[in-house]
Structures are given as C-alpha cells and as structure tokens.
Design an enzyme around this catalytic site. Structure first.
Site, PDB file in Angstrom:
ATOM      1  N   GLY A  12      30.161  37.579 103.106  1.00  0.00           N
ATOM      2  CA  GLY A  12      31.346  36.404 102.360  1.00  0.00           C
ATOM      3  C   GLY A  12      32.207  35.800 103.342  1.00  0.00           C
ATOM      4  N   GLY A  15      33.225  32.181 103.581  1.00  0.00           N
ATOM      5  CA  GLY A  15      33.643  32.082 102.294  1.00  0.00           C
ATOM      6  C   GLY A  15      35.063  31.193 102.276  1.00  0.00           C
ATOM      7  CE1 TYR A 143      32.759  35.154  90.411  1.00  0.00           C
ATOM      8  CE2 TYR A 143      34.156  34.884  88.920  1.00  0.00           C
ATOM      9  CZ  TYR A 143      34.104  34.836  89.780  1.00  0.00           C
ATOM     10  OH  TYR A 143      34.517  35.216  90.756  1.00  0.00           O
ATOM     11  CE  LYS A 147      33.437  38.433  90.890  1.00  0.00           C
ATOM     12  NZ  LYS A 147      33.611  38.868  92.726  1.00  0.00           N
TER      13      LYS A 147
HETATM   14  P1  NAD Z   1      32.917  31.538  98.161  1.00  0.00           P
HETATM   15  O1  NAD Z   1      31.789  30.930  97.587  1.00  0.00           O
HETATM   16  O2  NAD Z   1      34.022  30.099  98.669  1.00  0.00           O
HETATM   17  O3  NAD Z   1      32.126  32.061  99.315  1.00  0.00           O
HETATM   18  C1  NAD Z   1      31.112  33.294  99.301  1.00  0.00           C
HETATM   19  C2  NAD Z   1      30.743  33.412 100.524  1.00  0.00           C
HETATM   20  O4  NAD Z   1      29.336  34.675 100.350  1.00  0.00           O
HETATM   21  C3  NAD Z   1      29.805  32.394 100.575  1.00  0.00           C
HETATM   22  O5  NAD Z   1      30.535  32.030 102.574  1.00  0.00           O
HETATM   23  C4  NAD Z   1      28.361  31.795 101.090  1.00  0.00           C
HETATM   24  O6  NAD Z   1      27.745  31.956 101.830  1.00  0.00           O
HETATM   25  C5  NAD Z   1      28.354  34.151 100.778  1.00  0.00           C
HETATM   26  N1  NAD Z   1      26.637  34.092 100.159  1.00  0.00           N
HETATM   27  C6  NAD Z   1      26.711  34.099  98.754  1.00  0.00           C
HETATM   28  N2  NAD Z   1      25.289  34.827  98.991  1.00  0.00           N
HETATM   29  C7  NAD Z   1      25.139  35.441 100.231  1.00  0.00           C
HETATM   30  C8  NAD Z   1      24.022  36.599  99.960  1.00  0.00           C
HETATM   31  N3  NAD Z   1      23.006  36.695  99.616  1.00  0.00           N
HETATM   32  N4  NAD Z   1      24.361  36.999 101.433  1.00  0.00           N
HETATM   33  C9  NAD Z   1      25.737  37.214 102.058  1.00  0.00           C
HETATM   34  N5  NAD Z   1      26.465  35.990 102.183  1.00  0.00           N
HETATM   35  C10 NAD Z   1      26.729  35.492 101.235  1.00  0.00           C
HETATM   36  O7  NAD Z   1      33.345  32.624  98.120  1.00  0.00           O
HETATM   37  P2  NAD Z   1      35.695  32.992  97.850  1.00  0.00           P
HETATM   38  O8  NAD Z   1      36.273  32.138  97.275  1.00  0.00           O
HETATM   39  O9  NAD Z   1      35.554  33.393  98.787  1.00  0.00           O
HETATM   40  O10 NAD Z   1      35.039  34.378  97.484  1.00  0.00           O
HETATM   41  C11 NAD Z   1      35.358  35.182  97.113  1.00  0.00           C
HETATM   42  C12 NAD Z   1      34.937  36.690  96.456  1.00  0.00           C
HETATM   43  O11 NAD Z   1      36.438  36.436  95.793  1.00  0.00           O
HETATM   44  C13 NAD Z   1      33.926  35.993  95.177  1.00  0.00           C
HETATM   45  O12 NAD Z   1      33.407  38.020  95.037  1.00  0.00           O
HETATM   46  C14 NAD Z   1      34.579  36.294  94.308  1.00  0.00           C
HETATM   47  O13 NAD Z   1      33.853  36.185  93.486  1.00  0.00           O
HETATM   48  C15 NAD Z   1      36.382  36.246  94.039  1.00  0.00           C
HETATM   49  N6  NAD Z   1      36.683  35.604  93.599  1.00  0.00           N
HETATM   50  C16 NAD Z   1      37.554  33.978  94.375  1.00  0.00           C
HETATM   51  C17 NAD Z   1      38.547  33.902  93.646  1.00  0.00           C
HETATM   52  C18 NAD Z   1      38.897  32.076  93.944  1.00  0.00           C
HETATM   53  O14 NAD Z   1      39.903  31.394  93.379  1.00  0.00           O
HETATM   54  N7  NAD Z   1      38.162  31.803  95.144  1.00  0.00           N
HETATM   55  C19 NAD Z   1      39.046  34.170  92.639  1.00  0.00           C
HETATM   56  C20 NAD Z   1      38.411  35.245  91.771  1.00  0.00           C
HETATM   57  C21 NAD Z   1      37.498  35.829  92.880  1.00  0.00           C
END
Ligand code: NAD
Length: 335
Positions: A12, A15, A143, A147
């Site tokens: 990821g 992201g 979600y 988690k």
């Molecule tokens: P995001 O949606 O910005 O990025 C997720 C990335 O995963 C994307 O680039 C997507 O292309 C990639 N992805 C999706 N499906 C995939 C697959 N099958 N194989 C490979 N890559 C794949 O998410 P983020 O905000 O960067 O979050 C990252 C982690 O942090 C996640 O586990 C999320 O649950 C957790 N999180 C984020 C937040 C927040 O506020 N951003 C808060 C709590 C937890």
C-alpha cells in the site's frame, strides 16, 4: 549498523501513509533497503518498486523471498467510508491480506511486521472521552470489524508462532502530500485544499463531531518509534491506542480562519457522520506512553500553520507564508 541489514517491504506504498512512510524509511534505512509495493503500476519517480496485489499470497511470498525481505509494513487496506459500500471486498482485503502477511512472516522468520489498526475498532459501547486501551470494542462498520479481527490475529500469531508484529490504532491522519483514500476523517485534509483554492468548503460531518486526529509527522514518528522499541517493553500485541489531537470540524475551520478570515464552511452531514458518531471523541494512550515513550508534538494551531505553509508552496499560490513553525527534526536520519 544492524538497521542497514534490514530489508523492508511496504504494501500500500502509494497510499496516504505509504507515500510518506516510504520516504521516511528510505531516509533511515537507505533507498535499496526499502521496497515499495502497491497494486498500481509503478508511479513516475518511484524506484525500487514492485507492482503487487497483496491478495496474491504466492506472489507476495515470492517478493519476500526474492528481495530478501526481513520486515513488512502492511498498509494496503480498504478504508471506512469506502468499506461501507464494498462490504465483502473490504473484509477480504483487510483480513485475508493480513493473514497472508502473518503466515509468511512466520514461515520466513521475518524480524518484524507493522500493521495499522484504527480508532474504528471502538463503537457505541466504548467511552466517548479518553477511551482507554482496554475499553469495550463494538465496531459498527465492516472496516472496524476487520481491524478488530486483525488485532486478534496479530496477537494470535505473536503468541502462537512468535511473530514480532506491532500495531497502532491510528486516529484520522492529516497530511499534505498524498490524498486520503476514502476514510471518514478525509474532510480534515480536504478542508485545507478548499480553503486555499475556492475559499469555501461543505463538510460532510456535523460541525461539532469531535474525533481523534493526528498530523502525519507524528504518526510516522510513532510508527518508527514503536518498531524500534525493544520487544520486551511491549505489553500490547493486539494494537496500541495512540492519541495526537481531538477536534471537531468547527474547531478546524476556526483554526484556518485565523489565517484566512474570509474562509466559509457549510455543514451537510451524510452517512460518514453516522460512522463518526460511533467512534470516541478522544483516546487515552497511556499504555503507549508507558511502554515505548510515546509523546505527540503537534497541536491544532501548529498543524494548521504547517499545512497551510506546505500547501501554499505545493500549489504555487501567491500568499505569504502564514506562520513560522519551529524546526521539527524528529528522526535521527542517517547520512
Ligand atoms: P490509502 O487508501 O490511502 O492507501 C491504501 C493503498 O493500498 C492504496 O495505495 C491502494 O492502491 C493499496 N491497495 C489497495 N488494494 C491493494 C491490493 N489488493 N494490493 C496492494 N495494494 C493495494 O490508505 P492509508 O490512509 O494510507 O492507510 C494505510 C493503512 O493505515 C490502512 O491499513 C488503514 O486502514 C490504516 N489507517 C489509516 C488511517 C488514515 O486516517 N489514513 C487511519 C487509521 C488507520
């Protein structure tokens, strides 16, 4: 230094968090020691990149083997708002990819795994203010359920197979580089962009919907500090509570208006406000402070000043820099 011997895989990596974590880990460990992976074809300007669907366990295992990976930061997931519209896909991605990562970590004796959980594990049965580490969790979204299940899987693989997996319950994260990916707290990023472009914003949360949040720099530092903590200091192997700041959309709007008095915000709550209503307003992270010395740095005022400063430069907007921020050198970067 032993740090240099580690070979890290970030899933990821394109992201919101992955983009910045990849950069920070490369500064710490060296470009060649950090492999970025995502389902997208290689974005321009990124080296040491693998296009990888984390649901393809055999491919994931092959990448780990061929690249000599010793640590995985598993970030690929589907976030809360998007997950409510894609129930099975969210469950499948969030839980099955974690199981593959944990299985491979055990099989190939990886040194450490990082996997983020979320404040979405909490629900209406959890205390709304200063929600403690051991509070009841009654997640109300697919979600949040994924988690919470993931937290138990991490604990299981640690206890049963000795996998050194570490986890944080991130609050909503705010950053100025990558766009957020479909979470309930995305408004807190979008609002800055709108303030600087159109001068007005319609928020999908109620104006007084207070939520736990964190500036990305603090979240990156928390992640790396947790991963560098001695294993024997860590008493939580599900996922640690982590707090930065707590604010409602009206507080955030007020902090922007201090710099841009003409900024206008309207409120039209939608389904994301219902999701947010089930989450705590603030988090007690005493266990993180005790076990591995966590301390946040940014408050609402310093975060807003930094966001506006950074976005003004990024967007090439002809506005004066809004405020002087004290230099924040938070990592002992290797030269
Ligand atoms: P995001 O949606 O910005 O990025 C997720 C990335 O995963 C994307 O680039 C997507 O292309 C990639 N992805 C999706 N499906 C995939 C697959 N099958 N194989 C490979 N890559 C794949 O998410 P983020 O905000 O960067 O979050 C990252 C982690 O942090 C996640 O586990 C999320 O649950 C957790 N999180 C984020 C937040 C927040 O506020 N951003 C808060 C709590 C937890």
């Amino acid at each position: 230094m032993s740090m240099q011997k580690e070979k890290i895989l970030i899933t990821g990596a394109c992201g919101q968090i992955g983009t910045e974590l990849t950069r920070e880990l490369r500064l710490l460990y060296g470009q060649d020691h950090v492999v970025a992976a995502d389902i997208h074809i290689r974005p321009p300007g990124i080296s040491n990149y693998v296009q990888l669907d984390v649901l393809q366990e055999e491919m994931l295992d092959l990448v780990v083997k061929e690249c000599g990976i010793t640590q995985i930061y598993h970030l690929a997931a589907m976030l809360s708002a998007k997950g409510e519209k894609n129930l099975e896909a969210a469950w499948n991605l969030n839980v099955h990819s974690l199981l593959s990562v944990l299985k491979i970590a055990g099989k190939r004796s990886l040194s450490k795994v990082f996997w983020p959980s979320s404040i979405a594990v909490f629900g209406t049965g959890s205390p709304q203010y200063n929600c403690p580490q051991q509070a009841p969790t009654e997640p109300k979204t697919v979600y949040g359920i994924s988690k919470r299940a993931g937290e138990y899987w991490c604990n299981y693989y640690h206890e049963k197979f000795g996998v050194d997996v570490r986890s944080l319950r991130y609050p909503g994260l705010i950053s100025y580089t990558a766009q957020p990916g479909g979470g309930t707290t995305d408004y807190a990023v979008d609002i800055y962009h709108h303030a600087l472009t159109s001068g007005e914003y319609t928020c999908y949360l109620a104006e007084d919907r207070c939520l736990p949040m964190m500036y990305m720099q603090d979240a990156l530092r928390a992640t790396i500090e947790l991963m560098e903590a001695p294993a024997e200091r860590l008493s939580v192997r599900t996922s640690y509570n982590l707090a930065g700041l707590s604010f409602a959309p009206c507080d955030l709007a007020a902090s922007i208006k201090k710099h841009m008095p003409g900024f206008k915000v309207a409120y039209e709550p939608d389904f994301r406000d219902t999701i947010a209503a089930g989450w705590p307003a603030s988090i007690d992270d005493e266990q993180s402070r005790q076990d591995w010395g966590w301390k946040p740095y940014f408050n609402l005022a310093s975060m807003t000043a930094d966001m506006l400063n950074q976005l003004v430069v990024q967007k090439g907007i002809a506005l004066p820099v809004v405020a002087e921020i004290p230099a924040y050198e938070f990592f002992p970067h290797e030269s």
